[in-house]
Design a protein around this motif. Structure first.
Motif, mmCIF file in Angstrom:
data_model
loop_
_atom_site.group_PDB
_atom_site.id
_atom_site.type_symbol
_atom_site.label_atom_id
_atom_site.label_comp_id
_atom_site.label_asym_id
_atom_site.label_seq_id
_atom_site.Cartn_x
_atom_site.Cartn_y
_atom_site.Cartn_z
ATOM 1 N N ASP A 58 31.575 -80.764 -47.521
ATOM 2 C CA ASP A 58 32.393 -80.595 -46.355
ATOM 3 C C ASP A 58 32.326 -79.170 -45.756
ATOM 4 O O ASP A 58 33.513 -78.525 -45.626
ATOM 5 C CB ASP A 58 33.742 -81.281 -46.580
ATOM 6 C CG ASP A 58 34.520 -81.387 -45.316
ATOM 7 O OD1 ASP A 58 34.056 -81.624 -44.276
ATOM 8 O OD2 ASP A 58 35.884 -81.039 -45.322
ATOM 9 N N GLU A 59 31.271 -78.698 -45.456
ATOM 10 C CA GLU A 59 31.242 -77.097 -45.148
ATOM 11 C C GLU A 59 30.119 -76.994 -44.238
ATOM 12 O O GLU A 59 29.064 -77.708 -44.012
ATOM 13 C CB GLU A 59 31.022 -76.252 -46.173
ATOM 14 C CG GLU A 59 29.853 -76.155 -47.185
ATOM 15 C CD GLU A 59 29.777 -75.539 -48.606
ATOM 16 O OE1 GLU A 59 30.483 -74.492 -48.634
ATOM 17 O OE2 GLU A 59 28.963 -75.751 -49.413
ATOM 18 N N THR A 82 34.564 -73.938 -44.786
ATOM 19 C CA THR A 82 34.901 -75.159 -45.353
ATOM 20 C C THR A 82 35.523 -75.837 -44.299
ATOM 21 O O THR A 82 36.401 -75.546 -43.463
ATOM 22 C CB THR A 82 35.833 -75.053 -46.529
ATOM 23 O OG1 THR A 82 35.296 -74.115 -47.592
ATOM 24 C CG2 THR A 82 36.051 -76.552 -47.036
ATOM 25 N N GLY A 83 35.197 -77.350 -44.174
ATOM 26 C CA GLY A 83 35.637 -78.293 -43.446
ATOM 27 C C GLY A 83 35.341 -78.343 -41.735
ATOM 28 O O GLY A 83 35.745 -79.298 -40.992
ATOM 29 N N THR A 85 31.960 -79.380 -40.014
ATOM 30 C CA THR A 85 30.657 -79.715 -39.874
ATOM 31 C C THR A 85 30.065 -80.260 -38.565
ATOM 32 O O THR A 85 29.392 -80.789 -38.635
ATOM 33 C CB THR A 85 30.773 -80.950 -41.106
ATOM 34 O OG1 THR A 85 31.793 -81.928 -40.473
ATOM 35 C CG2 THR A 85 31.181 -80.189 -42.452
#
Length: 179
Positions: A58-59, A82-83, A85
């Motif tokens: 999830d990055e 992160t988070g 995408t």
């Protein structure tokens, strides 16, 4: 993969991405190999940018690689997040990062190139959906240069930036940090 193996793989991939002079010889269409790097106009630097997604973690990552008109390396930047995408948003952020790199290098004449036709078109038209604010910032930053153009170039010319975006996900193996 050990740290040494990771570094050696990255170095091999970077060597494969070195700019090549395109020779214009009369050859048949089937034997023409597409160039890995296209020279910018005289007195311009070219910054290739790219984004990448690692959905398993999830990055995302985005980066920019700058070379002068002779293909000499001037600088680069890579950022992991992160988070995030969404590929188009990562490409837009990569363009913004490319312009920040150009400013850091005190460049005045810049070609900024991507393999994302949709994002390049959105920047030229001043739209961008969920990343419209980033596009607005890109367009405002472009005005700070004497000459600055965002262009589309296919993936075959973007191996260096593409490789850097992929390798950003392995940086924890080399430089672990406390969370």
């Amino acid at each position: 993969m050990s740290t040494h193996q990771f570094i050696m793989k990255y170095i091999r991939e970077l060597n494969d991405c070195k700019p090549v002079e395109v020779k214009h010889n009369p050859v048949t269409r089937s034997s023409v190999r597409k160039p890995r790097w296209i020279r910018p106009p005289e007195n311009f630097a070219k910054i290739r940018f790219d984004g990448a997604v690692n959905r398993a973690n999830d990055e995302g990552s985005f980066n920019a690689v700058c070379r002068d008109g002779d293909g000499n390396y001037l600088g680069s930047s890579v950022i992991r997040c992160t988070g995030l995408t969404d590929p188009a948003t990562l490409e837009a952020l990569a363009c913004r990062e490319a312009l920040a790199l150009a400013q850091d290098l005190s460049l005045s004449h810049v070609i900024v190139a991507s393999d994302s036709k949709g994002v390049v078109q959105d920047i030229k038209l001043g739209i961008g959906g969920m990343y419209a604010t980033i596009v607005k910032e890109i367009r405002e930053t472009m005005e700070l240069f004497q000459e600055c153009t965002v262009i589309f170039e296919g993936r075959e010319t973007n191996q260096e930036a593409h490789s850097l975006a992929k390798h950003a996900f392995g940086l924890d193996e080399l430089y672990p940090y406390e969370h």
